[in-house]
Write an enzyme that holds these catalytic residues in place. Structure first.
Site, PDB file in Angstrom:
ATOM      1  N   ASP A 179      36.729 102.189  31.076  1.00 14.44           N
ATOM      2  CA  ASP A 179      35.760 101.117  30.903  1.00 14.44           C
ATOM      3  C   ASP A 179      36.483 100.163  29.978  1.00 14.44           C
ATOM      4  O   ASP A 179      36.674 100.455  28.797  1.00 14.44           O
ATOM      5  CB  ASP A 179      34.476 101.641  30.236  1.00 14.44           C
ATOM      6  CG  ASP A 179      33.431 100.537  30.120  1.00 14.44           C
ATOM      7  OD1 ASP A 179      33.782  99.460  29.608  1.00 14.44           O
ATOM      8  OD2 ASP A 179      32.285 100.747  30.544  1.00 14.44           O
ATOM      9  N   HIS A 180      36.954  99.036  30.496  1.00 10.36           N
ATOM     10  CA  HIS A 180      37.900  98.248  29.691  1.00 10.36           C
ATOM     11  C   HIS A 180      37.273  97.705  28.404  1.00 10.36           C
ATOM     12  O   HIS A 180      37.973  97.356  27.477  1.00 10.36           O
ATOM     13  CB  HIS A 180      38.592  97.163  30.529  1.00 10.36           C
ATOM     14  CG  HIS A 180      37.791  95.915  30.728  1.00 10.36           C
ATOM     15  ND1 HIS A 180      36.860  95.775  31.701  1.00 10.36           N
ATOM     16  CD2 HIS A 180      37.794  94.741  30.056  1.00 10.36           C
ATOM     17  CE1 HIS A 180      36.314  94.571  31.632  1.00 10.36           C
ATOM     18  NE2 HIS A 180      36.871  93.914  30.634  1.00 10.36           N
ATOM     19  N   HIS A 242      29.695  98.598  30.899  1.00 11.03           N
ATOM     20  CA  HIS A 242      30.185  97.925  29.689  1.00 11.03           C
ATOM     21  C   HIS A 242      29.096  97.787  28.614  1.00 11.03           C
ATOM     22  O   HIS A 242      29.321  98.061  27.440  1.00 11.03           O
ATOM     23  CB  HIS A 242      30.703  96.524  30.011  1.00 11.03           C
ATOM     24  CG  HIS A 242      31.780  96.490  31.051  1.00 11.03           C
ATOM     25  ND1 HIS A 242      32.738  97.471  31.167  1.00 11.03           N
ATOM     26  CD2 HIS A 242      32.073  95.579  32.030  1.00 11.03           C
ATOM     27  CE1 HIS A 242      33.558  97.161  32.164  1.00 11.03           C
ATOM     28  NE2 HIS A 242      33.172  96.031  32.704  1.00 11.03           N
TER      29      HIS A 242
HETATM   30  C1  BG6 Z   1      34.579  93.413  34.868  1.00 12.10           C
HETATM   31  C2  BG6 Z   1      33.569  92.926  35.853  1.00 12.10           C
HETATM   32  O1  BG6 Z   1      34.431  94.798  34.695  1.00 12.10           O
HETATM   33  O2  BG6 Z   1      34.394  92.766  33.619  1.00 12.10           O
HETATM   34  C3  BG6 Z   1      33.707  91.419  36.017  1.00 12.10           C
HETATM   35  O3  BG6 Z   1      33.746  93.546  37.102  1.00 12.10           O
HETATM   36  C4  BG6 Z   1      33.652  90.725  34.676  1.00 12.10           C
HETATM   37  O4  BG6 Z   1      32.703  90.901  36.881  1.00 12.10           O
HETATM   38  C5  BG6 Z   1      34.589  91.367  33.668  1.00 12.10           C
HETATM   39  O5  BG6 Z   1      34.010  89.363  34.878  1.00 12.10           O
HETATM   40  C6  BG6 Z   1      34.364  90.798  32.282  1.00 12.10           C
HETATM   41  O6  BG6 Z   1      35.325  91.290  31.398  1.00 12.10           O
HETATM   42  P1  BG6 Z   1      35.692  90.523  30.063  1.00 12.10           P
HETATM   43  O7  BG6 Z   1      36.649  91.417  29.365  1.00 12.10           O
HETATM   44  O8  BG6 Z   1      36.296  89.211  30.473  1.00 12.10           O
HETATM   45  O9  BG6 Z   1      34.408  90.301  29.315  1.00 12.10           O
END
Ligand code: BG6
Length: 488
Positions: A179-180, A242
């Site tokens: 989960d990044h 997230h």
């Molecule tokens: C991804 C989603 O996991 O996270 C995208 O699939 C989204 O739709 C992105 O744009 C947002 O990541 P961050 O790090 O830019 O907030």
């Protein structure tokens, strides 16, 4: 770090190009890759090792955060890269792969430590895991790990089925679910911030906190992902993973130096303590929306249903806001308001903790010019932690103005989420990966909302692109006497 063979499925894809190669390169420059490192890229294209290496080089020039990509370093880095053609369903290709992996292990004289990174659609997770097992690739004398990305299932049942199937080839300890958001430096810093600061520990509880607001707004729309996004929506794409992870990381209370098991247990306890939403009550606590045409920073953008690949009558959610309550000793009675949307006024990911004013609550003094104290944790576009206090305004006698104490502001050149996570996965540290318990409990909590959306039990509110979402979202907080902070 132990020698590692990094076996990358989806090596010719977009995620590999944008995130994985730049992350590995940055780890290489920072000397955080294992000394003996070998990468085998897999894809359907008929590429030679040289073509593959040239493509990796190009992706570093395009996407690495290092300003001047150094040619000799890049050359040295890509020397470790090999390529093999693989059709996910073809057994012979796994035999060929096994042969190549073994050859490289012998050539480099390294143990059979194999990290399988699946940068492919979720429908391929199970066939790949099965083939890893049946081909013998998974029977290593060292360790094996499986790294996968979301989406992990489409709802509670499909997530359970997926987990059940994957567990035939990999144990829970071997599965690293990315989960990044958990890789973002500020998210990883949350626990330390609280655990190492008794002053914050003392304050972060229901006695002193009025509410917590978690926002993850984006300016981008559906982009080129209509096929994926229109079946998923903001609830599955951002909220179930997230945002619920951000909630857990905000709400856990742990002593400094806790280990991974303690952290996982606490996270699980937080999500277990979330008050469930019943399907018939979804409308009371959840707002869903879909963007209409509008303008963002002066540029006109189309409505969601006019985007390429989206049906004109799509009822997909591009925005969701929710009020949640954690029924535990620390948080009982403190509402958590969470929202995320596409095509919003600005890109911003932040957590705001609003403190109570105990004296005003006693009813003795009520000074409406006083702003509440706020603890603000910004993750995007910049990283910072600030505490908002009140002070005398030296220029206007008798007046009080809010001042910000900056507790931390990030330096440039921070590691990206993928760098942190890939490094941890190679190191065998799963602290910032989503455990199955968290994933399952998140789906369980979200399931009645999914059903209410599917059965159209609640309205789908339109909002103009470039706004802060549907007007009804303000009412969600106004009912409780609050408002969203920092919406201009
Ligand atoms: C991804 C989603 O996991 O996270 C995208 O699939 C989204 O739709 C992105 O744009 C947002 O990541 P961050 O790090 O830019 O907030």
């Amino acid at each position: 770090m132990e020698p590692t063979t990094f076996i990358l499925f989806g090596a010719t894809g977009d995620l590999a190009k944008r995130k994985i190669y730049p992350a590995l390169y940055n780890l290489f420059i920072d000397q955080k890759l294992p000394e003996s490192f070998s990468l085998i890229g897999l894809g359907r294209r008929e590429w030679s090792d040289e073509t593959f290496q040239a493509n990796v080089e190009q992706s570093l020039r395009d996407f690495s955060r290092r300003e001047s990509a150094d040619t000799s370093k890049i050359k040295q880095f890509v020397e470790a890269f090999r390529y093999s053609v693989l059709d996910i369903g073809r057994k012979e290709d796994y035999q060929k792969l096994l042969q190549l992996v073994e050859e490289r292990e012998q050539e480099l004289n390294i143990p059979q430590n194999r990290l399988f990174y699946l940068s492919v659609g979720p429908e391929f997770f199970v066939p790949i895991a099965d083939n890893i097992q049946s081909s013998g690739l998974g029977s290593t004398q060292g360790w094996k790990r499986l790294v996968i990305e979301k989406p992990f299932g489409h709802d509670l049942q499909s997530a359970r089925e997926l987990n059940e199937k994957l567990s035939k080839a990999f144990t829970e300890d071997e599965v690293y679910r990315i989960d990044h958001y958990l890789g973002k430096p500020m998210v990883q810093g949350l626990e330390t911030l609280r655990a190492t600061n008794p002053v914050l520990q003392a304050l972060l509880k229901n006695r002193y906190i009025a509410n917590v607001q978690i926002t993850a707004n984006e300016t981008v729309g559906v982009e080129e992902r209509a096929g994926y996004y229109d079946h998923v929506g903001a609830l599955r794409d951002m909220f179930q993973n997230h945002l619920l992870q951000l909630l857990m990381m905000t709400a856990i209370q742990l002593p400094h130096g806790s280990n991974i098991d303690q952290m996982r247990l606490k996270k699980k306890q937080v999500i277990e303590a979330l008050e469930p939403v019943r399907k018939q009550d979804v409308g009371l606590n959840i707002i869903r929306g879909q963007y209409q045409a509008g303008s963002i920073k002066g540029a006109q953008v189309p409505a969601y249903t006019s985007e390429p690949g989206i049906a004109a009558d799509s009822t997909n959610d591009t925005f969701i806001a929710a009020k949640l309550q954690i029924d535990d000793y620390f948080w009982k009675g403190v509402p958590f308001y969470i929202r995320t949307g596409k095509r919003m006024m600005e890109k911003s990911t932040r957590i705001v903790v609003e403190f109570k004013d105990p004296i005003a609550q006693l009813g003795s003094v009520k000074d409406s010019s006083l702003q509440p104290n706020l603890l603000v944790i910004e993750m995007s576009p910049n990283e910072s932690i600030t505490l908002q206090l009140n002070m005398n305004d030296p220029h206007h006698k008798g007046e009080i103005k809010p001042v910000n104490i900056e507790l931390h502001s990030s330096q440039n050149d921070l590691p990206e989420a993928y760098e942190n996570l890939i490094h941890d996965a190679m190191n065998g540290d799963a602290t910032y990966f989503a455990h199955w318990d968290e994933v399952e409990l998140s789906w369980e909590w979200v399931q009645p909302i999914l059903e209410a959306f599917e059965e159209n039990l609640i309205p789908l509110y339109p909002y103009a692109a470039g706004s802060y979402g549907p007007a009804e979202v303000d009412a969600l907080l106004a009912k409780d006497g609050y408002h969203w902070w920092f919406d201009s």
